[in-house]
Enzyme design. Structure first.
Site, PDB file in Angstrom:
ATOM      1  N   LYS A 145       0.953  -0.856  -0.357  1.00  0.00           N
ATOM      2  CA  LYS A 145       0.040   0.071   0.316  1.00  0.00           C
ATOM      3  C   LYS A 145       1.027   1.297  -0.022  1.00  0.00           C
ATOM      4  O   LYS A 145       2.577   1.231   0.136  1.00  0.00           O
ATOM      5  CB  LYS A 145      -1.100   0.413   1.359  1.00  0.00           C
ATOM      6  CG  LYS A 145      -2.178   1.344   0.670  1.00  0.00           C
ATOM      7  CD  LYS A 145      -3.233   0.232   0.137  1.00  0.00           C
ATOM      8  CE  LYS A 145      -4.831   1.012  -0.059  1.00  0.00           C
ATOM      9  NZ  LYS A 145      -5.370   0.085   0.044  1.00  0.00           N
TER      10      LYS A 145
HETATM   11  N1  GLU Z   1      -7.405  -0.195  -3.146  1.00  0.00           N
HETATM   12  C1  GLU Z   1      -7.958  -1.571  -3.340  1.00  0.00           C
HETATM   13  C2  GLU Z   1      -7.850  -1.709  -2.237  1.00  0.00           C
HETATM   14  O1  GLU Z   1      -7.770  -1.352  -0.950  1.00  0.00           O
HETATM   15  C3  GLU Z   1      -7.379  -1.923  -5.067  1.00  0.00           C
HETATM   16  C4  GLU Z   1      -6.360  -2.384  -4.539  1.00  0.00           C
HETATM   17  C5  GLU Z   1      -5.549  -2.831  -6.645  1.00  0.00           C
HETATM   18  O2  GLU Z   1      -6.466  -3.291  -6.854  1.00  0.00           O
HETATM   19  O3  GLU Z   1      -4.286  -3.328  -6.470  1.00  0.00           O
HETATM   20  O4  GLU Z   1      -8.396  -3.078  -2.590  1.00  0.00           O
END
Ligand code: GLU
Length: 431
Positions: free
Chosen positions: A104
Site C-alpha cells: 500500500k
Molecule cells: N485500493 C484497492 C483496495 O484496497 C485496490 C487495490 C488494487 O487494485 O491493487 O483493495
C-alpha cells in the site's frame, strides 16, 4: 491502542491463529512488513509556494507473488496506517487467490486544497520517489482513497519516462486509452453488491425486501448503491463528509449519483440544491432528511455498509447498531473490540478482505490483459469478477460452517493465513 489500524490488523490475525493450521514461527513472521519506504516530496505549487509532503510505500509480503495495492492521498495518512493497509492487501489477495502479495502507498495531503496541476506534480514526485521499488513484476500500485484513473496515468507516464518506453503494466486502474480495463472503476462497488447478494442467499433471505444504509458515497459507496438499487434492494441512507441523507422509503440513488458526479455534496442534495440535471420535482421519491454520519451507522436497517474510512464501528457505538448484517466495503472499518461485540450479538459481518476485493480482482484482470497485450470485453471482465469473488465467498462460508468458527472474518483470515503460510513454507527461509 485498539484504534490504531496496525494493532487492529494484528489483533484480527491473533483471533484467527487459534483456528488456522499455521506454524507459529511462520505466523510471527507474517506480522511484520517486509519493508516500508518513506519519501520526502517537495512540490512547487501553482501558487508559487513550495510545500514539502511526506509519502510512504509499504511492501508487506511477497511470498505469493508481486506486491499489489493502492495509493491513497489523505490528510490522516500515517506510516502505521499504510502498513496495516498493506497487511490487509496481503490477506485479501490470498483470500481471493490472486498470485500477488500485498502493498500500500499513501501521501499525507488534502487533495481538496490542491489544484489539478499540484496533484499532477505531487503524483509524479511521489512516483519518482518510489520508482526503484515498483515495476510490473515487482510491485503494482492502483487507485485507493482520493486517487483515480488520472492519477494512475501520471504514475504510468512518470515510470515510463524513466524506463524509456511505455510500461502500462506498472499500475492498474488506468484510463481505457492507455491499457485500462472495462469494469475497473465500478469493480469494488460491484464486488460489494455481489457479496451482499450472496450473503442474503446464504441467510435464505430476499434482497428485494432489504433496507440498506451506506456510509460513504465515493467510488465504492456510489457504485455499490447503484448496483444494489438496480438489484432490487432499498438504499435508504448514504453520506459523504458533509453529512447523510435518509429516507425510510428509499433514496433516489440515480439522482443522487448524478448530483455527486457533477461535484455536489450530499448536504446540498438534501437541501434541494441539486446538480447534474436532476431536480426534486422529477425525483420519484420524497425529500430525504439530513442526518449525521454517526446517526447513519445506528439506523434500523437490514444491512449496514461502511464504505468510507477505518475505525467507524467501535466499542463506543457498537451497542447502538441495529443492522442485522454489516458488509465492509471500506478497509478496516470495525475495531477488534466492536468485532467481538458483533459476533456475540450474531450480527453477520462480511469482512473487508472479502467484501471489497472486487477492485483488486479486476486490477489483476487488467494486469493479465496488459501482459497478453489483448483486451477483453466488459462482459468477460464482469463474469470473471463474479466467478472469483463468488468462489471466495463460498469457500469462506464453507470454512465458517465446517470448522464452526466464531465469525466470517475468522473464516476468511484462516484461509488467507494458511495460503500465505504455505507459500512461505514451500519457499523456505533465505539463505
Ligand atoms: N485500493 C484497492 C483496495 O484496497 C485496490 C487495490 C488494487 O487494485 O491493487 O483493495
Amino acid at each position: 491502542m485498539a484504534d490504531d489500524p496496525f494493532e487492529n490488523m494484528l489483533a484480527q490475525m491473533d483471533r484467527a491463529e487459534e483456528y488456522a493450521d499455521v506454524d507459529h514461527g511462520v505466523f510471527e513472521r507474517l506480522k511484520h512488513p517486509e519493508r516500508t519506504l518513506k519519501v520526502t516530496l517537495p512540490v512547487e505549487l501553482e501558487s508559487g509556494e513550495v510545500e514539502v509532503f511526506e509519502g510512504y510505500r509499504c511492501q508487506f509480503d511477497s511470498a505469493r507473488g508481486p506486491f499489489k495495492g493502492g495509493v491513497r492521498f489523505h490528510p490522516t495518512v500515517t506510516q502505521r496506517e499504510v502498513e496495516a493497509l498493506a497487511g490487509w492487501m496481503t490477506w485479501k489477495t490470498a483470500l481471493v487467490d490472486l498470485p500477488y502479495g500485498g502493498a500500500k502507498g499513501g501521501v499525507i495531503c488534502e487533495p481538496k486544497d490542491l489544484t489539478e496541476r499540484d496533484l499532477e506534480r505531487l503524483t509524479r514526485r511521489y512516483t519518482e520517489g518510489i520508482r526503484r521499488m515498483i515495476g510490473p513484476e515487482i510491485d503494482v500500485p492502483a487507485p485507493d482513497m482520493n486517487t483515480n484513473p488520472q492519477t494512475m496515468a501520471w504514475m504510468m507516464d512518470t515510470y515510463s519516462m524513466y524506463e524509456g518506453y511505455s510500461v502500462p503494466q506498472v499500475v492498474t486502474g488506468k484510463p481505457l486509452e492507455i491499457g485500462g480495463t472495462p469494469g475497473r472503476v465500478e469493480a469494488t462497488g460491484r464486488g460489494v453488491s455481489l457479496v451482499t447478494e450472496r450473503l442474503f442467499e446464504y441467510l435464505d433471505r430476499d434482497l428485494s425486501d432489504t433496507t440498506i444504509a451506506i456510509q460513504g458515497f465515493g467510488n465504492v459507496g456510489s457504485n455499490a448503491a447503484r448496483l444494489l438499487d438496480e438489484g432490487g434492494a432499498n438504499v435508504v441512507a448514504t453520506s459523504d463528509v458533509s453529512g447523510a441523507a435518509y429516507d425510510p422509503n428509499g433514496l433516489d440513488v440515480a439522482a443522487l449519483g448524478a448530483h455527486v458526479d457533477a461535484g455536489g455534496l450530499v448536504e446540498e442534495y438534501v437541501a434541494g440544491e441539486i446538480r447534474g440535471g436532476a431536480s426534486t420535482a422529477d425525483s420519484r421519491w420524497d425529500d430525504p432528511d439530513q442526518i449525521t454520519n454517526a446517526e447513519l451507522l445506528t439506523l434500523d436497517v437490514d444491512v449496514l455498509i461502511p464504505a468510507a474510512v477505518e475505525g467507524v464501528i467501535t466499542a463506543d457505538n457498537v451497542d447502538d447498531l441495529r443492522a442485522s448484517a454489516v458488509v465492509e466495503a471500506a478497509n478496516g472499518p470495525t475495531t477488534v473490540a466492536a468485532d467481538k461485540a458483533l459476533t456475540e450479538r450474531d450480527i453477520q459481518v462480511v469482512p473487508d478482505i472479502l467484501a471489497n476485493a472486487g477492485g483488486v480482482i479486476v486490477s489483476y484482470l487488467e494486469w493479465v490483459q496488459n501482459a497478453q497485450e489483448f483486451s477483453w470485453p466488459l462482459e468477460t471482465v464482469n463474469a470473471e469478477l463474479e466467478r472469483r469473488i463468488g468462489s471466495a465467498f463460498d469457500k469462506t462460508v464453507e470454512q465458517y460452517d465446517t470448522k464452526e468458527l466464531p465469525d466470517l472474518r475468522t473464516a476468511a483470515y484462516t484461509l488467507a493465513l494458511e495460503r500465505t503460510a504455505k507459500a512461505h513454507e514451500y519457499r523456505g527461509l533465505f539463505p
